[in-house]
Write an enzyme that holds these catalytic residues in place. Structure first.
Site, PDB file in Angstrom:
ATOM      1  N   ARG A 162      19.187   2.326  38.938  1.00  0.00           N
ATOM      2  CA  ARG A 162      19.564   3.424  38.054  1.00  0.00           C
ATOM      3  C   ARG A 162      20.018   4.609  38.898  1.00  0.00           C
ATOM      4  O   ARG A 162      19.397   4.926  39.921  1.00  0.00           O
ATOM      5  CB  ARG A 162      18.393   3.832  37.163  1.00  0.00           C
ATOM      6  CG  ARG A 162      17.924   2.709  36.246  1.00  0.00           C
ATOM      7  CD  ARG A 162      16.847   3.183  35.290  1.00  0.00           C
ATOM      8  NE  ARG A 162      15.687   3.697  35.982  1.00  0.00           N
ATOM      9  CZ  ARG A 162      14.613   4.214  35.382  1.00  0.00           C
ATOM     10  NH1 ARG A 162      14.580   4.291  34.061  1.00  0.00           N
ATOM     11  NH2 ARG A 162      13.597   4.654  36.077  1.00  0.00           N
ATOM     12  N   ASP A 179      10.028   9.527  21.795  1.00  0.00           N
ATOM     13  CA  ASP A 179       9.706   9.639  23.214  1.00  0.00           C
ATOM     14  C   ASP A 179      10.951  10.179  23.919  1.00  0.00           C
ATOM     15  O   ASP A 179      11.947   9.457  24.072  1.00  0.00           O
ATOM     16  CB  ASP A 179       9.311   8.270  23.773  1.00  0.00           C
ATOM     17  CG  ASP A 179       9.144   8.305  25.297  1.00  0.00           C
ATOM     18  OD1 ASP A 179       9.475   9.337  25.921  1.00  0.00           O
ATOM     19  OD2 ASP A 179       8.688   7.301  25.868  1.00  0.00           O
ATOM     20  N   TYR A 211       8.259  15.619  34.309  1.00  0.00           N
ATOM     21  CA  TYR A 211       8.624  15.407  35.712  1.00  0.00           C
ATOM     22  C   TYR A 211       9.922  14.647  35.917  1.00  0.00           C
ATOM     23  O   TYR A 211      10.217  14.287  37.049  1.00  0.00           O
ATOM     24  CB  TYR A 211       7.496  14.711  36.475  1.00  0.00           C
ATOM     25  CG  TYR A 211       6.938  13.462  35.842  1.00  0.00           C
ATOM     26  CD1 TYR A 211       7.559  12.235  36.033  1.00  0.00           C
ATOM     27  CD2 TYR A 211       5.798  13.515  35.074  1.00  0.00           C
ATOM     28  CE1 TYR A 211       7.043  11.098  35.459  1.00  0.00           C
ATOM     29  CE2 TYR A 211       5.266  12.376  34.499  1.00  0.00           C
ATOM     30  CZ  TYR A 211       5.893  11.170  34.695  1.00  0.00           C
ATOM     31  OH  TYR A 211       5.381  10.049  34.123  1.00  0.00           O
ATOM     32  N   LYS A 212      10.671  14.392  34.888  1.00  0.00           N
ATOM     33  CA  LYS A 212      11.968  13.727  35.103  1.00  0.00           C
ATOM     34  C   LYS A 212      13.032  14.828  35.175  1.00  0.00           C
ATOM     35  O   LYS A 212      13.011  15.638  36.102  1.00  0.00           O
ATOM     36  CB  LYS A 212      12.205  12.689  34.012  1.00  0.00           C
ATOM     37  CG  LYS A 212      11.162  11.548  34.073  1.00  0.00           C
ATOM     38  CD  LYS A 212      11.444  10.469  33.054  1.00  0.00           C
ATOM     39  CE  LYS A 212      10.300   9.471  32.975  1.00  0.00           C
ATOM     40  NZ  LYS A 212      10.209   8.614  34.170  1.00  0.00           N
ATOM     41  N   PHE A 267       9.829   1.980  26.901  1.00  0.00           N
ATOM     42  CA  PHE A 267       9.104   2.050  28.166  1.00  0.00           C
ATOM     43  C   PHE A 267       7.755   1.351  27.964  1.00  0.00           C
ATOM     44  O   PHE A 267       7.086   1.569  26.947  1.00  0.00           O
ATOM     45  CB  PHE A 267       8.907   3.516  28.569  1.00  0.00           C
ATOM     46  CG  PHE A 267       8.409   3.680  29.971  1.00  0.00           C
ATOM     47  CD1 PHE A 267       9.268   3.515  31.053  1.00  0.00           C
ATOM     48  CD2 PHE A 267       7.083   3.992  30.226  1.00  0.00           C
ATOM     49  CE1 PHE A 267       8.817   3.659  32.357  1.00  0.00           C
ATOM     50  CE2 PHE A 267       6.620   4.134  31.533  1.00  0.00           C
ATOM     51  CZ  PHE A 267       7.488   3.967  32.602  1.00  0.00           C
TER      52      PHE A 267
END
Lengths: 381, 381
Positions: B353, B184, B209-210, B112
């Site tokens: 996605r 990560d 928050y995912k 990322f």
């Protein structure tokens, strides 16, 4: 000095007298409505699109701009990136040090302990020397060894005694020797005019949960004077501080302007609570807030028995929004006052702090608080 | 593969199909009740005392412990200090580098982007060299120059393609050459077992928050294996990470255990929302969450027209909780699907996605999503 007769309502104070707005004030009564809008309408209906549709993505900057007049800053110089106060100070200190290739980071020994911890951490990371001086020693060091100082970290209000340090003259002293000033505004923002622009401040940070009322752990703010914004180089290079956050390029290209102070995705609920808390403060304005806080402090002192030792300066222009009193046992007095529905803040072993946040503290409150203090210090027979 | 017929309810999904739980899922319907308790009962009534009375002060650790089973970590190794993901990664990388006096920080080029930005920032601050390699080059570099590597930063799920990297074997490869691994977990936590303890991971971070569902900008978590907790040395030395936070000593003395990973005062409302989001995930358990996500992914692929290009591995054990599809114009397809109430995530120029967060995505949802995709790609006449 006259005492304001009115107070802005709308705070969920219950039957408590909140004299610890320098720590955590009460919530506004309509905060849950605002959070409900964010959760039920924006988040649930808009989902991730709310970052764009509902202005979430811009909040760090729009909250910063809302806060700006309280700090005496023109728009575009304040951002609420979403990190804690400690992190924000770290980021500011590293960036400030990088602007000056000199060996020393200077800080007052009476600074809030976290400031000392983070200044030490930054000095160590960057191979600089941390110099900790007394209040007077701080000025003397700048006078004698100022050409060694990269950054001087100072606070306009002593967190214990409330004693003020003048932002303008201290900043001028720093600049006279080529040092940068970083200001910790935690105990000033929202109650004391700081006039960052006219005082020629370089960088400043402050927390959102004291006089600003943003609620527990509200994110911190960062001020970067416009003249530094194209040079400043922050170590916390999260994607929201990128010139094109959604381009997802492999190399970091810092944003222009105050957006450069952004970092990762901010904690939105806490950021919204801060945004909401700022409205009544901005509506009243910092000069009037300060006038009311001073008047409340004077009314409190008028009501206080003369045998209670006041550690803070008696001149209201020499202190911030709180007073410190010396008591035999700070924790015991804090608890005794809490039993009487008066909230103050203990600094063990022997200080209590009494803060005059002018949106939800009334003249009647401070008179009753003085009576409660007398009662706790010498219980009636 | 069989598809689960049940879904845990309690999410405010409205009439939307949420296939972007890898970005931001919907709120639980009772989140506002929980926030109401915190604001109206704890904050307004308890005021600053709520930090003690209502467990606020312990939340970074209690939320960390609640999260631990989802990560395969024994208690006392995970903390949610309250900073953003970017900041937490910065803190972990600096601390990991300090444990190894070697010149290189190694990272995958497909990481990322923020990971690349922060790894570069940390390398620069510490005078290390950042080495960016391809996926295969990463392993090869460890094999050929492993003795130069202080820290290797990797992710168990490629954020674009969903392709997995095995945590156990990569960590073993790092350890074989004396390097530390920092993971990560942003795109894995809450949907993929990561077995941090049995995989012998050193440090790891991830966002709230995912798949964890903590809401917009929920604070990040930090894992520090117990064996490192007495050595690890974080640059973000905020007062909550002090051995005696309320002693207010001038020198920083790091706390023992995972409390050492704490920092400043955390953003409580956002932290509470994360705490609340974890309950249904923990109730289902990570193995069952993973089984359901895989089954949903397979059901989606079964329903998808064979001419739609799937970029992700077809073997569900070779991917995380999402699939990437190649489309002519990612933004246009994302918008077309949103008009059909199907939320996906665009990775311009040509990827979308589709994520299978198993608490609020049903087999019926994924079939309807596939139909919507067909409709957007070749609108019916």
């Amino acid at each position: 000095m006259s005492v304001p007769g009115e107070v802005n309502g709308g705070f969920a104070t219950g039957d408590l007298i909140h004299l610890n707005g320098n720590s955590l004030g009460p919530p506004r009564t309509d905060l849950l409505d605002r959070l409900g809008t964010v959760v039920s309408e924006q988040w649930a209906r808009g989902q991730v699109r709310a970052w764009f549709r509902d202005g979430w993505l811009d909040l760090p900057r729009t909250v910063g701009d809302k806060l700006s007049p309280l700090l005496g800053a023109a728009p575009g110089q304040v951002v609420v990136a979403g990190d804690t106060t400690s992190t924000t100070l770290f980021n500011a200190l590293v960036a400030a040090c990088r602007l000056r290739d000199r060996p020393v980071v200077l800080v007052e020994g009476d600074a809030f302990p976290t400031d000392l911890y983070l200044a030490a951490s930054v000095a160590r990371l960057l191979g600089r020397e941390l110099v900790v001086e007394s209040r007077d020693g701080f000025d003397a060091y700048l006078g004698e060894h100022g050409d060694r100082v990269a950054v001087a970290l100072a606070a306009p209000v002593d967190f214990r005694t409330g004693r003020r340090r003048d932002i303008g003259s201290t900043t001028a002293l720093c600049h006279a020797v080529g040092a940068l000033s970083v200001w910790d505004l935690c105990h000033a923002a929202g109650v004391l005019p700081t006039n960052l622009d006219t005082n020629n401040v370089d960088l400043a940070i402050g927390c959102g949960y004291k006089y600003l009322g943003g609620g527990p752990g509200a994110p911190a703010f960062l001020y970067v004077a416009e003249r530094w914004q194209s040079e400043v180089d922050f170590p916390l290079a999260g994607w929201h501080g990128h010139a094109e956050p959604f381009a997802m390029t492999p190399d970091f290209v810092p944003a222009t302007g105050i957006d450069r102070g952004r970092n990762g995705t901010p904690p939105l609920l806490s950021l919204v609570a801060l945004d909401h808390a700022l409205d009544p403060l901005v509506a009243v304005g910092i000069d009037e807030l300060h006038r009311r806080a001073k008047a409340l402090g004077e009314a409190f002192l008028d009501a206080l028995r003369p045998d209670v030792e006041v550690v803070s300066p008696r001149d209201p222009d020499q202190r911030g929004g709180h007073l410190a009193l010396r008591v035999p046992d700070a924790d015991a007095v804090e608890h005794g006052l809490a039993e009487r529905n008066v909230l103050v803040d203990a600094r063990p072993p022997d200080l209590i702090r009494v803060a005059f946040a002018p949106l939800y503290v009334t003249p009647e409150h401070v008179r009753r608080a003085a009576e409660a203090i007398h009662s706790v210090l010498s219980p009636p027979n």
